[in-house]
Write a protein that holds these residues in place. Sequence first.
Motif, mmCIF file in Angstrom:
data_model
loop_
_atom_site.group_PDB
_atom_site.id
_atom_site.type_symbol
_atom_site.label_atom_id
_atom_site.label_comp_id
_atom_site.label_asym_id
_atom_site.label_seq_id
_atom_site.Cartn_x
_atom_site.Cartn_y
_atom_site.Cartn_z
ATOM 1 N N GLN A 1 -6.994 -6.997 -8.674
ATOM 2 C CA GLN A 1 -5.848 -7.314 -9.519
ATOM 3 C C GLN A 1 -6.311 -7.986 -10.819
ATOM 4 O O GLN A 1 -5.835 -7.639 -11.903
ATOM 5 N N SER B 1 -8.727 -9.720 -4.427
ATOM 6 C CA SER B 1 -7.639 -9.861 -5.405
ATOM 7 C C SER B 1 -8.187 -10.131 -6.801
ATOM 8 O O SER B 1 -7.681 -9.607 -7.795
ATOM 9 N N LEU C 1 0.100 -9.949 -2.428
ATOM 10 C CA LEU C 1 -1.193 -10.122 -1.751
ATOM 11 C C LEU C 1 -1.442 -11.590 -1.440
ATOM 12 O O LEU C 1 -1.883 -11.941 -0.346
ATOM 13 N N ARG D 1 -5.623 12.263 6.330
ATOM 14 C CA ARG D 1 -4.537 11.277 6.224
ATOM 15 C C ARG D 1 -4.330 10.878 4.765
ATOM 16 O O ARG D 1 -5.210 11.009 3.937
ATOM 17 N N LEU E 1 -3.645 2.094 -3.700
ATOM 18 C CA LEU E 1 -4.771 1.637 -4.530
ATOM 19 C C LEU E 1 -5.920 2.636 -4.534
ATOM 20 O O LEU E 1 -6.576 2.833 -5.550
ATOM 21 N N GLU E 2 -6.121 3.270 -3.394
ATOM 22 C CA GLU E 2 -7.205 4.267 -3.339
ATOM 23 C C GLU E 2 -6.910 5.444 -4.280
ATOM 24 O O GLU E 2 -7.820 6.122 -4.737
ATOM 25 N N LEU F 1 0.805 -1.237 0.000
ATOM 26 C CA LEU F 1 0.000 0.000 0.000
ATOM 27 C C LEU F 1 0.834 1.282 0.000
ATOM 28 O O LEU F 1 0.286 2.371 -0.155
HETATM 29 P P1 TYD Z 1 -8.452 -1.954 2.902
HETATM 30 O O1 TYD Z 1 -7.566 -2.221 4.069
HETATM 31 O O2 TYD Z 1 -9.762 -2.640 2.856
HETATM 32 O O3 TYD Z 1 -8.679 -0.387 2.757
HETATM 33 P P2 TYD Z 1 -8.901 0.653 3.969
HETATM 34 O O4 TYD Z 1 -7.524 0.878 4.566
HETATM 35 O O5 TYD Z 1 -9.436 1.878 3.267
HETATM 36 O O6 TYD Z 1 -9.875 0.025 4.906
HETATM 37 O O7 TYD Z 1 -7.667 -2.315 1.570
HETATM 38 C C1 TYD Z 1 -6.609 -1.547 1.110
HETATM 39 C C2 TYD Z 1 -6.591 -1.522 -0.397
HETATM 40 O O8 TYD Z 1 -6.080 -2.751 -0.900
HETATM 41 C C3 TYD Z 1 -7.959 -1.332 -1.028
HETATM 42 O O9 TYD Z 1 -7.857 -0.316 -2.005
HETATM 43 C C4 TYD Z 1 -8.244 -2.650 -1.683
HETATM 44 C C5 TYD Z 1 -6.886 -3.202 -1.968
HETATM 45 N N1 TYD Z 1 -6.788 -4.686 -2.077
HETATM 46 C C6 TYD Z 1 -6.453 -5.260 -3.303
HETATM 47 O O10 TYD Z 1 -6.231 -4.557 -4.302
HETATM 48 N N2 TYD Z 1 -6.367 -6.614 -3.387
HETATM 49 C C7 TYD Z 1 -6.572 -7.437 -2.325
HETATM 50 O O11 TYD Z 1 -6.473 -8.670 -2.446
HETATM 51 C C8 TYD Z 1 -6.907 -6.825 -1.059
HETATM 52 C C9 TYD Z 1 -7.132 -7.683 0.144
HETATM 53 C C10 TYD Z 1 -7.009 -5.447 -0.996
#
Ligand code: TYD
Length: 210
Positions: free
Chosen positions: A106, A102, A71, A154, A159-160, A55
Amino acid sequence: MNGLFITIEGPDGAGKSTLVKKLQTAVAAETKRPLVITREPGGSEIAEEIRDIILNPLHTKMDARTEALLLAAGRRQHVVEKIRPALERGEIVLCDRFVDSSVAYQGQGRGIGMDKVIAINAFAVEDLKPDITLYLDIASDEGLKRIKSKHSNRKQDRLELEEITFHEKVREGYEQLIEEDPNRFSRIDASQVPAKVFEDAWAILKPRLK
Ligand code: TYD
């Protein structure tokens, strides 16, 4: 395994963490069965370290398959250390995101291909599959709007920070998964107020806890 494996899925900004907190309280009041609350990416010490690599917004060079493999690697460790042992003890495991994330992010979002991502995750989790998956459904622009206001003080994760078209593809990926496995998924309208989202989720889970 006698446990109950529940996962929560959905696009960014759907309100998963708010729902998890409410469900934790409700499950504890309803049953004496132990409840393990966990999340991905992460969920165990090693997997949380891998999460930080995935991340980190500075890792703009990360290749899509590297991301998918990291992942899956973190997930493997999480399953072996935490999820499987809890299910074998007969406990309830509530996991914020799992393999479906995923496949959607992905596989479809990054364009690796859903089948390829399913294959590497089968290697990681072997035959483990959620019993119930709550899918929090929200339009991509609405979800992203929520994240921007929630995270205004923050940094957003790598990914966001992706464009809306990426998040729309993710949502398409989820839609395909639901179509292929309608019995496992329960769709919840996440544009509702948090109390109503919880009410809908609880109506699905409560009868399954016995
Ligand atoms: P998440 O922890 O759910 O976000 P937050 O911190 O906002 O609660 O997930 C973090 C990011 O990772 C989210 O954009 C989704 C992404 N992600 C994937 O791309 N693939 C995956 O397998 C997982 C579990 C998360």
